[in-house]
Design a protein around this motif. Structure first.
Motif: not given
Length: 227
Positions: A83-99
């Motif tokens: 159960d160790k963390i192998l990898h993490i993906d992040f999605y970049q945020l922009f103030d004027d872009k919905e997520v």
């Protein structure tokens, strides 16, 4: 929404050998995508504790030394045995872009339907929404203190101008269903009718007992007279 800062180091190599060396050193390889540039970095596994092992949703500020990149966690991989963390993906945020993000639901109060023997069914523990980063809520707080047996709370009651909920309005979030041992909940009018019925029955019983008592007295008097 609350933000967590992750201090990381940019990765010089992204090959399998380098990735394995990072994991052996107690670090987690990560990537941030969604913008013009992709950022590959690593950070100590303990740095992700408050982000991963919590029921709350957070945004992330990835600190790479020369600046901070605002992002949200998009995907995570765990080792199937340790159960160790192998990898993490992040999605970049922009103030004027919905997520799009999954927001946890938390229940507030105690349901009277549950107290009367009903069964609480928590159908949606997270709701997917689409919003600007500044409009992302920490939680959906749902008050169940008036939820009786047979009642439910739908997505339509949670609609807000600050974000769009990506589920049909008729989606059930939480409900209370009946069980065999459940107490039937009466309305005030039904309870009042029940009380009046009991009073009527009591009054008739009293009159009958009185009449029976009078008859018994008369019978006793006649018997005494004959003797």
């Amino acid at each position: 929404m609350k933000s967590i800062t992750i201090k990381g180091s940019e990765r010089e190599s992204v090959g399998k050998k380098a990735t394995k060396a990072l994991r052996n050193a107690g670090k987690v390889p990560c990537v941030v995508y969604g913008g013009e540039n992709h950022y590959t970095f690593s950070a100590d596994e303990l740095a992700f504790r408050d982000l991963v092992y919590t029921g709350a949703a957070h945004t992330v500020k990835v600190d790479l030394g020369e600046g901070k990149v605002k992002a949200i966690m998009q995907d995570i991989q765990f080792h199937p045995v340790t159960d160790k963390i192998l990898h993490i993906d992040f999605y970049q945020l922009f103030d004027d872009k919905e997520v799009t993000m999954n927001i946890p639901v938390q229940l507030i109060g105690n349901s009277p339907g549950v107290r009367n023997g009903g069964r609480l069914l928590f159908r949606k523990r997270k709701l997917a929404i689409k919003a600007l980063p500044d409009n992302l809520p920490d939680f959906f707080d749902i008050d169940i203190s008036k939820l009786k047996i047979g009642d439910n709370i739908l997505v339509e009651s949670l609609l807000n101008d600050d974000f769009a909920i990506l589920h049909p309005e008729s989606t059930v979030v939480v409900q209370v269903k009946t069980q065999r041992a459940a107490i039937v909940e009466l309305t005030d009018e039904e309870e009042l009718e029940g009380v009046e019925g009991e009073e009527g029955a009591t009054a008739e019983g009293t009159e009958g007992a009185s009449e029976g008592g009078d008859a018994l007295s008369e019978g006793s008097s006649e018997g005494e007279s004959k003797e």
